[in-house]
Design a protein around this motif. Structure first.
Motif, PDB file in Angstrom:
ATOM      1  N   VAL A 108       0.855  -1.297  -0.133  1.00 37.47           N
ATOM      2  CA  VAL A 108       0.035  -0.125  -0.110  1.00 37.47           C
ATOM      3  C   VAL A 108       0.951   1.174  -0.077  1.00 37.47           C
ATOM      4  CG1 VAL A 108      -1.730   1.398   1.327  1.00 37.47           C
ATOM      5  CG2 VAL A 108      -1.600  -1.241   1.249  1.00 37.47           C
ATOM      6  N   GLY A 109       0.496   2.244  -0.784  1.00 36.14           N
ATOM      7  CA  GLY A 109       1.333   3.507  -0.617  1.00 36.14           C
ATOM      8  C   GLY A 109       0.701   4.562  -1.558  1.00 36.14           C
ATOM      9  N   ARG A 110       1.428   5.580  -1.750  1.00 32.29           N
ATOM     10  CA  ARG A 110       1.157   6.845  -2.482  1.00 32.29           C
ATOM     11  C   ARG A 110       1.937   7.039  -3.713  1.00 32.29           C
ATOM     12  NH1 ARG A 110      -2.010  10.930  -1.034  1.00 32.29           N
ATOM     13  NH2 ARG A 110      -1.563  13.018  -1.736  1.00 32.29           N
ATOM     14  N   TRP A 111       1.491   7.353  -4.747  1.00 35.08           N
ATOM     15  CA  TRP A 111       1.954   7.751  -5.994  1.00 35.08           C
ATOM     16  C   TRP A 111       1.549   9.221  -6.277  1.00 35.08           C
ATOM     17  CZ3 TRP A 111      -0.652   9.732  -9.915  1.00 35.08           C
ATOM     18  CH2 TRP A 111      -2.214   9.423  -9.977  1.00 35.08           C
ATOM     19  N   GLN A 122      -1.866  12.791  -8.503  1.00 32.53           N
ATOM     20  CA  GLN A 122      -1.511  11.893  -7.376  1.00 32.53           C
ATOM     21  C   GLN A 122      -2.450  11.150  -6.877  1.00 32.53           C
ATOM     22  OE1 GLN A 122      -0.445  14.637  -4.127  1.00 32.53           O
ATOM     23  NE2 GLN A 122      -2.433  15.431  -4.093  1.00 32.53           N
ATOM     24  N   GLY A 123      -2.429   9.948  -6.127  1.00 29.92           N
ATOM     25  CA  GLY A 123      -3.305   8.982  -5.662  1.00 29.92           C
ATOM     26  C   GLY A 123      -2.766   8.047  -4.578  1.00 29.92           C
ATOM     27  N   HIS A 124      -3.511   6.842  -4.379  1.00 32.64           N
ATOM     28  CA  HIS A 124      -2.855   5.847  -3.453  1.00 32.64           C
ATOM     29  C   HIS A 124      -3.139   4.669  -4.463  1.00 32.64           C
ATOM     30  CE1 HIS A 124      -4.003   8.864  -0.824  1.00 32.64           C
ATOM     31  NE2 HIS A 124      -3.189   8.322   0.083  1.00 32.64           N
ATOM     32  N   PHE A 125      -2.447   3.449  -3.810  1.00 32.52           N
ATOM     33  CA  PHE A 125      -2.528   2.197  -4.615  1.00 32.52           C
ATOM     34  C   PHE A 125      -2.253   1.132  -3.575  1.00 32.52           C
ATOM     35  CE2 PHE A 125       1.932   3.599  -4.567  1.00 32.52           C
ATOM     36  CZ  PHE A 125       2.618   2.310  -4.009  1.00 32.52           C
ATOM     37  N   LEU A 126      -2.838   0.060  -4.183  1.00 35.46           N
ATOM     38  CA  LEU A 126      -2.602  -1.198  -3.570  1.00 35.46           C
ATOM     39  C   LEU A 126      -2.223  -2.406  -4.556  1.00 35.46           C
ATOM     40  CD1 LEU A 126      -3.238  -3.450  -1.329  1.00 35.46           C
ATOM     41  CD2 LEU A 126      -5.438  -3.750  -2.116  1.00 35.46           C
ATOM     42  N   LEU A 127      -0.954  -2.903  -4.381  1.00 37.08           N
ATOM     43  CA  LEU A 127      -0.295  -3.879  -5.063  1.00 37.08           C
ATOM     44  C   LEU A 127      -0.283  -4.995  -4.779  1.00 37.08           C
ATOM     45  CD1 LEU A 127       2.840  -1.652  -6.599  1.00 37.08           C
ATOM     46  CD2 LEU A 127       0.562  -1.835  -7.576  1.00 37.08           C
TER      47      LEU A 127
END
Length: 144
Positions: A108-111, A122-127
């Motif tokens: 989980v993080g932010r791009w 910008q946003g967030h992600f779940l990989l």
């Protein structure tokens, strides 16, 4: 003599455990993300995609819905980011890497894309990462 043999076998087992193949999932995944960031920041979408599982089973979930497959995901990136100016400079922050087992992990993080001409995104992600053929690759990406 028997004691020396046991010590030698134990030492060999320990050194086998410290080979590059057994690098921690967290370190290996951070390396994948760093390689992706470097590729993106030089305008290399195909290089960025090397962090993804090259399979029709790859899934990308974004604002426009679901995309299945490596090639359609690459095509979407190329359509949405046609040149280096549109791509901007990528950073990943607030990474939280959680191993789910010996062959899987999620991140989980932010791009953030710094794009002076086109405006920042910008946003967030779940990989979801899986270790396939001794390589950690993204098998599912939910970015918003």
């Amino acid at each position: 003599m028997r004691k020396l043999l046991v010590i030698a076998l134990f030492s060999a087992a320990l050194s086998a455990c410290s080979t590059p193949d057994s690098a921690s999932p967290s370190a290996a995944i951070r390396q994948v993300l760093a390689t992706q960031t470097a590729a993106w920041n030089r305008g290399d979408v195909a290089g960025f995609m090397q962090g993804y599982w090259e399979s029709d089973s790859l899934v990308f979930i974004g604002k426009r819905g679901l995309t299945y497959g490596w090639q359609p995901t690459l095509d979407n990136y190329r359509r949405n980011y046609p040149d280096a100016a549109a791509m901007g400079q990528l950073t990943f922050t607030n990474l939280r890497i959680t191993p789910d087992g010996p062959e899987t992990a999620h991140v989980v993080g932010r791009w953030h894309l710094a794009r002076p001409a086109a405006g920042d995104l910008q946003g967030h992600f779940l990989l979801v990462f899986r270790r396939i053929n001794n390589q950690w690759v993204i098998v599912a990406d939910h970015s918003s």
